[in-house]
Scaffold this active site. Structure first.
Site, PDB file in Angstrom:
ATOM      1  N   ASP A   7       0.866  -1.193   0.000  1.00  0.00           N
ATOM      2  CA  ASP A   7       0.000   0.000   0.000  1.00  0.00           C
ATOM      3  C   ASP A   7       0.896   1.234   0.000  1.00  0.00           C
ATOM      4  O   ASP A   7       2.098   1.150   0.283  1.00  0.00           O
ATOM      5  CB  ASP A   7      -0.920   0.012   1.234  1.00  0.00           C
ATOM      6  CG  ASP A   7      -1.870   1.208   1.207  1.00  0.00           C
ATOM      7  OD1 ASP A   7      -2.400   1.529   0.119  1.00  0.00           O
ATOM      8  OD2 ASP A   7      -2.065   1.853   2.250  1.00  0.00           O
ATOM      9  N   SER A   8       0.285   2.377  -0.278  1.00  0.00           N
ATOM     10  CA  SER A   8       1.031   3.629  -0.219  1.00  0.00           C
ATOM     11  C   SER A   8       1.335   4.023   1.227  1.00  0.00           C
ATOM     12  O   SER A   8       2.224   4.828   1.465  1.00  0.00           O
ATOM     13  CB  SER A   8       0.224   4.735  -0.904  1.00  0.00           C
ATOM     14  OG  SER A   8      -1.067   4.806  -0.328  1.00  0.00           O
ATOM     15  N   CYS A  70      -3.630  -1.014  -2.243  1.00  0.00           N
ATOM     16  CA  CYS A  70      -3.877   0.379  -2.625  1.00  0.00           C
ATOM     17  C   CYS A  70      -4.795   0.417  -3.857  1.00  0.00           C
ATOM     18  O   CYS A  70      -4.455  -0.124  -4.909  1.00  0.00           O
ATOM     19  CB  CYS A  70      -2.545   1.042  -2.940  1.00  0.00           C
ATOM     20  SG  CYS A  70      -2.693   2.750  -3.476  1.00  0.00           S
ATOM     21  N   GLU A 149      -5.878   9.543   8.470  1.00  0.00           N
ATOM     22  CA  GLU A 149      -4.509   9.510   9.023  1.00  0.00           C
ATOM     23  C   GLU A 149      -4.449  10.227  10.370  1.00  0.00           C
ATOM     24  O   GLU A 149      -3.719   9.830  11.264  1.00  0.00           O
ATOM     25  CB  GLU A 149      -3.532  10.181   8.051  1.00  0.00           C
ATOM     26  CG  GLU A 149      -3.366   9.472   6.719  1.00  0.00           C
ATOM     27  CD  GLU A 149      -2.243   8.442   6.724  1.00  0.00           C
ATOM     28  OE1 GLU A 149      -1.372   8.537   7.587  1.00  0.00           O
ATOM     29  OE2 GLU A 149      -2.287   7.540   5.866  1.00  0.00           O
ATOM     30  N   CYS A 181     -11.021   2.941  -1.583  1.00  0.00           N
ATOM     31  CA  CYS A 181      -9.769   3.521  -1.070  1.00  0.00           C
ATOM     32  C   CYS A 181      -9.485   2.844   0.257  1.00  0.00           C
ATOM     33  O   CYS A 181     -10.404   2.630   1.062  1.00  0.00           O
ATOM     34  CB  CYS A 181      -9.924   5.024  -0.870  1.00  0.00           C
ATOM     35  SG  CYS A 181      -8.488   5.782  -0.072  1.00  0.00           S
ATOM     36  N   HIS A 183      -8.304   3.856   2.944  1.00  0.00           N
ATOM     37  CA  HIS A 183      -8.554   4.614   4.165  1.00  0.00           C
ATOM     38  C   HIS A 183     -10.039   4.763   4.506  1.00  0.00           C
ATOM     39  O   HIS A 183     -10.388   5.053   5.645  1.00  0.00           O
ATOM     40  CB  HIS A 183      -7.960   6.019   4.037  1.00  0.00           C
ATOM     41  CG  HIS A 183      -6.474   6.057   4.094  1.00  0.00           C
ATOM     42  ND1 HIS A 183      -5.680   5.379   3.199  1.00  0.00           N
ATOM     43  CD2 HIS A 183      -5.634   6.696   4.946  1.00  0.00           C
ATOM     44  CE1 HIS A 183      -4.410   5.600   3.499  1.00  0.00           C
ATOM     45  NE2 HIS A 183      -4.352   6.393   4.553  1.00  0.00           N
TER      46      HIS A 183
END
Ligand code: DGL
Length: 268
Positions: A7-8, A70, A149, A181, A183
């Site tokens: 993942d990023s 991702c 985040e 996504c 997140h």
């Protein structure tokens, strides 16, 4: 047999967790490109180069399969990753699409993701290919990533942001929304409240891990030594952020160690 999860940043831990539960004896290598997150606001070419570099890393890490957790990299760089990495490569678009098609009642599907994922139309084109009468409405929600985040996943600020981003999906009367996504599952409650109880939310973490289990069984990969909890590797390209604490909170236990790695240039 071992799997890598790429993942990023931290978001792919949703996939890591699902995979760890499905394959408790399989060693896993997690790579978060924390030095260069977010990918979702970058150009396709840049994301493809990052993916090739991650593929070189995974090749040298000795894993037999990689899940690209991702969504941005899955949407625009799956083939670039496959050009370099010779083992099994699973992206999250296909499993997410399958879940959405199974969940929708009227074929009205919303896709929310990063600007790069939405621009690519990877989800929309796949859904329309499998179900030509489907209506797909997409919305890019870039502020959801920093909110997740920061841990701002409830309350006034994410609610107002969600209201603005989700207005077009509500107007279109979608019955299913794909959280396209890594997140966004962290903001699930706010998104669910905004969309209302009749709308189903789909995320691909569990779907892609089921596919990994199926591949592992059908390929009859050799069973590895029993997983003892210390064999997983957590690798990041920059350890300055909150990866270890987010991972511990998210996985329910401290991670054994965090390695900082340098991604080799792909040479492409
Ligand atoms: N991992 C990215 C995705 O799922 C979100 C964060 C980023 O933009 O890098 O699209």
């Amino acid at each position: 047999m071992s799997w890598g999860v790429f993942d990023s940043g931290v978001g792919g831990l949703t996939v890591f967790k699902a995979l760890r539960e499905s394959l408790p004896e399989t060693p896993l290598v997690y790579l978060g490109d924390t030095a260069r997150v977010p990918y979702g606001v970058r150009s396709v070419e840049t994301v493809r180069e990052y993916a090739r570099e991650a593929a070189v890393f995974m090749s040298t890490a000795g894993v037999e399969g990689v899940i690209i957790a991702c969504n941005t990299a899955s949407a625009v760089a799956l083939d670039a990753f496959r050009d370099v990495f010779r083992g099994s490569v699973l992206g999250v678009v296909e499993p997410g699409v399958s879940e959405a098609l199974a969940a929708t009642r009227r074929g009205r599907i919303g896709i929310i993701g990063t600007p790069a994922t939405v621009r690519s139309d990877a989800y929309g084109s796949r859904i329309r290919a499998l179900r030509p009468d489907a209506t797909v409405v997409s919305s890019a929600c870039p502020l959801f990533v920093p909110l997740a985040e920061e841990g701002w996943t409830r309350g006034e600020v994410p609610t107002l942001v969600a209201r603005r981003y989700l207005a077009s999906l509500k107007e279109a009367g979608v019955d299913t929304v794909v959280l396209a996504c890594t997140h966004y599952p962290l903001l699930r409650e706010v998104i669910a409240e905004e969309m209302g109880p009749a709308v189903r939310l789909v995320d691909s973490a569990s779907a892609v891990s089921r596919e990994a289990v199926r591949r592992q069984q059908s390929a009859q990969w050799q069973r590895s030594e029993p997983h003892n909890g210390a064999r997983d590797r957590f690798c990041v390209t920059d350890a300055g952020g909150a990866f270890a604490s987010v991972a511990a909170r998210f996985l329910g236990a401290p991670i054994p160690s965090l390695e900082t790695v340098h991604l080799p240039h792909s040479g492409a």
